[in-house]
Motif scaffolding. Structure first.
Motif, PDB file in Angstrom:
ATOM      1  N   GLY A 173      70.463  67.215   7.747  1.00 34.68           N
ATOM      2  CA  GLY A 173      71.194  67.948   6.712  1.00 34.68           C
ATOM      3  C   GLY A 173      72.689  67.706   6.727  1.00 34.68           C
ATOM      4  N   MET A 174      73.101  66.442   6.842  1.00 36.43           N
ATOM      5  CA  MET A 174      74.519  66.095   6.942  1.00 36.43           C
ATOM      6  C   MET A 174      75.301  66.526   5.702  1.00 36.43           C
ATOM      7  SD  MET A 174      76.157  62.299   7.526  1.00 36.43           S
ATOM      8  CE  MET A 174      75.742  61.718   5.872  1.00 36.43           C
ATOM      9  N   MET A 175      74.725  66.320   4.522  1.00 40.55           N
ATOM     10  CA  MET A 175      75.375  66.699   3.258  1.00 40.55           C
ATOM     11  C   MET A 175      74.501  67.729   2.561  1.00 40.55           C
ATOM     12  SD  MET A 175      76.918  63.174   1.700  1.00 40.55           S
ATOM     13  CE  MET A 175      78.644  62.787   2.015  1.00 40.55           C
ATOM     14  N   MET A 176      74.551  68.943   3.076  1.00 41.15           N
ATOM     15  CA  MET A 176      73.662  69.985   2.599  1.00 41.15           C
ATOM     16  C   MET A 176      74.461  71.263   2.423  1.00 41.15           C
ATOM     17  SD  MET A 176      70.018  70.774   4.385  1.00 41.15           S
ATOM     18  CE  MET A 176      69.162  72.323   4.174  1.00 41.15           C
ATOM     19  N   GLY A 177      74.127  72.031   1.396  1.00 42.37           N
ATOM     20  CA  GLY A 177      74.856  73.276   1.158  1.00 42.37           C
ATOM     21  C   GLY A 177      76.320  73.004   0.878  1.00 42.37           C
ATOM     22  N   PRO A 178      77.223  73.638   1.630  1.00 42.06           N
ATOM     23  CA  PRO A 178      78.653  73.441   1.371  1.00 42.06           C
ATOM     24  C   PRO A 178      79.141  72.035   1.700  1.00 42.06           C
ATOM     25  CG  PRO A 178      78.323  74.763   3.351  1.00 42.06           C
ATOM     26  CD  PRO A 178      76.982  74.633   2.695  1.00 42.06           C
ATOM     27  N   GLN A 179      78.316  71.244   2.365  1.00 46.30           N
ATOM     28  CA  GLN A 179      78.715  69.878   2.711  1.00 46.30           C
ATOM     29  C   GLN A 179      78.324  68.853   1.646  1.00 46.30           C
ATOM     30  OE1 GLN A 179      80.695  69.480   5.307  1.00 46.30           O
ATOM     31  NE2 GLN A 179      80.465  71.690   5.642  1.00 46.30           N
ATOM     32  N   ARG A 180      77.580  69.264   0.624  1.00 47.91           N
ATOM     33  CA  ARG A 180      77.241  68.324  -0.446  1.00 47.91           C
ATOM     34  C   ARG A 180      78.519  67.918  -1.168  1.00 47.91           C
ATOM     35  NH1 ARG A 180      76.090  71.069  -5.420  1.00 47.91           N
ATOM     36  NH2 ARG A 180      74.319  69.711  -5.886  1.00 47.91           N
ATOM     37  N   ARG A 181      78.544  66.682  -1.643  1.00 46.02           N
ATOM     38  CA  ARG A 181      79.794  66.148  -2.181  1.00 46.02           C
ATOM     39  C   ARG A 181      79.591  65.439  -3.507  1.00 46.02           C
ATOM     40  NH1 ARG A 181      81.563  69.049   0.964  1.00 46.02           N
ATOM     41  NH2 ARG A 181      82.908  68.701   2.745  1.00 46.02           N
ATOM     42  N   PRO A 182      80.422  65.748  -4.512  1.00 43.74           N
ATOM     43  CA  PRO A 182      80.434  64.922  -5.718  1.00 43.74           C
ATOM     44  C   PRO A 182      81.132  63.602  -5.410  1.00 43.74           C
ATOM     45  CG  PRO A 182      82.163  66.574  -5.836  1.00 43.74           C
ATOM     46  CD  PRO A 182      81.388  66.862  -4.582  1.00 43.74           C
ATOM     47  N   VAL A 183      80.827  62.588  -6.187  1.00 47.08           N
ATOM     48  CA  VAL A 183      81.501  61.301  -6.020  1.00 47.08           C
ATOM     49  C   VAL A 183      82.918  61.425  -6.573  1.00 47.08           C
ATOM     50  CG1 VAL A 183      81.528  58.877  -6.681  1.00 47.08           C
ATOM     51  CG2 VAL A 183      79.359  59.995  -6.101  1.00 47.08           C
ATOM     52  N   THR A 184      83.892  61.151  -5.736  1.00 48.29           N
ATOM     53  CA  THR A 184      85.306  61.187  -6.117  1.00 48.29           C
ATOM     54  C   THR A 184      85.971  59.904  -5.636  1.00 48.29           C
ATOM     55  OG1 THR A 184      85.966  62.205  -4.023  1.00 48.29           O
ATOM     56  CG2 THR A 184      85.370  63.707  -5.835  1.00 48.29           C
ATOM     57  N   PRO A 185      87.160  59.579  -6.133  1.00 41.77           N
ATOM     58  CA  PRO A 185      87.853  58.385  -5.637  1.00 41.77           C
ATOM     59  C   PRO A 185      88.075  58.423  -4.122  1.00 41.77           C
ATOM     60  CG  PRO A 185      88.863  59.138  -7.677  1.00 41.77           C
ATOM     61  CD  PRO A 185      87.856  60.188  -7.292  1.00 41.77           C
ATOM     62  N   GLU A 186      88.376  59.602  -3.587  1.00 42.29           N
ATOM     63  CA  GLU A 186      88.606  59.714  -2.144  1.00 42.29           C
ATOM     64  C   GLU A 186      87.323  59.427  -1.373  1.00 42.29           C
ATOM     65  OE1 GLU A 186      91.596  61.653  -4.442  1.00 42.29           O
ATOM     66  OE2 GLU A 186      89.434  62.054  -4.382  1.00 42.29           O
ATOM     67  N   LEU A 187      86.210  60.002  -1.827  1.00 39.00           N
ATOM     68  CA  LEU A 187      84.934  59.747  -1.174  1.00 39.00           C
ATOM     69  C   LEU A 187      84.572  58.281  -1.287  1.00 39.00           C
ATOM     70  CD1 LEU A 187      82.389  60.930   0.213  1.00 39.00           C
ATOM     71  CD2 LEU A 187      81.400  61.138  -2.072  1.00 39.00           C
ATOM     72  N   ARG A 188      84.806  57.696  -2.451  1.00 34.97           N
ATOM     73  CA  ARG A 188      84.478  56.282  -2.656  1.00 34.97           C
ATOM     74  C   ARG A 188      85.235  55.390  -1.680  1.00 34.97           C
ATOM     75  NH1 ARG A 188      84.933  56.403  -7.621  1.00 34.97           N
ATOM     76  NH2 ARG A 188      87.090  55.744  -7.908  1.00 34.97           N
ATOM     77  N   ARG A 189      86.510  55.646  -1.480  1.00 35.66           N
ATOM     78  CA  ARG A 189      87.293  54.835  -0.533  1.00 35.66           C
ATOM     79  C   ARG A 189      86.740  54.965   0.876  1.00 35.66           C
ATOM     80  NH1 ARG A 189      91.657  56.477  -3.845  1.00 35.66           N
ATOM     81  NH2 ARG A 189      92.088  58.285  -2.524  1.00 35.66           N
TER      82      ARG A 189
END
Length: 216
Positions: free
Chosen positions: A39-55
């Motif tokens: 559950g690495m990206m679960m609940g409050p850890q889920r992430r939309p794709v953003t320029p920062e995440l993409r980099r």
């Protein structure tokens, strides 16, 4: 003769787990693997794709590709990672993997399929319809899969993740992927990093150190 079990701790949204997928495939041919999703990206850890995440992801993906040889497709790099409507969420894929295991004992097969769908085909693997299509791709009955997902969504998935994190604490594992061998109730941590991109060496390691149960 005692039966050895490999415990594989993973997350479906973890790029390094995608890098380790050939090792998991190789090990599955010779011994039992029990998979545990973290559950690495679960609940409050889920992430939309953003320029920062993409980099951040692009930098990590380059290292993973270099060490593992795993491909990252243009539909992922130029498509999904520029799709600001996409959300990286571990929970729906974990539910789907649990459902695939329950219905057809194909949890790890679905994990491999959705990793390809994400990292090569650039598909939104947090979406239920996509997950149902991927399950059908590997021969799982769609209706049975959908019913299992309904049963396993929410509390059952969260309970699985809690149990995984308890196992991680027991093993002293701090990230994904992690692996341990259980034999006669005793656990031994195994480092996967030295074998990324080297499945033959990985199989040789398993054969030299552990009693491997051949599948019939």
């Amino acid at each position: 003769m005692s039966v050895s079990t490999l415990h594989y701790i993973y997350d479906p949204m973890c790029g390094w787990c995608y890098g380790a997928e050939p090792l998991i495939e190789a090990a599955r041919a010779v011994t039992r693997i029990e998979a545990h999703a973290g559950g690495m990206m679960m609940g409050p850890q889920r992430r939309p794709v953003t320029p920062e995440l993409r980099r951040y992801v692009n930098e990590a993906d380059q290292r993973i590709a270099h060490l593992s040889g795993q491909p990252f497709g243009a539909a992922y790099k130029d498509g999904l990672l520029n799709d600001t409507g996409a959300v990286l969420d571990s929970e729906p894929p974990i539910t789907a993997i649990l459902a695939a295991e329950q219905v057809a004992s194909q949890g790890l097969e679905l994990l491999a399929r959705l990793q390809k769908a994400h990292y090569v085909e650039g598909r939104r693997v947090a979406e239920r319809q996509v997950l149902a299509d991927l399950a059908a791709d590997i021969g799982i009955d769609r209706d049975a899969f959908e019913r299992a997902c309904d049963d396993l969504a929410g509390p059952a998935t969260k309970e699985h993740v809690v149990a995984t994190r308890a196992l991680m604490n027991r093993l002293g594992a701090t990230g994904y992927p992690s692996m341990a061998l259980e034999r006669d109730g005793a656990f031994t941590r195994i480092e996967l990093a030295p074998y990324l991109g080297r499945p033959d060496a990985w199989l040789e390691f398993l054969g030299q150190h552990f009693t491997i149960r051949q599948e019939v």
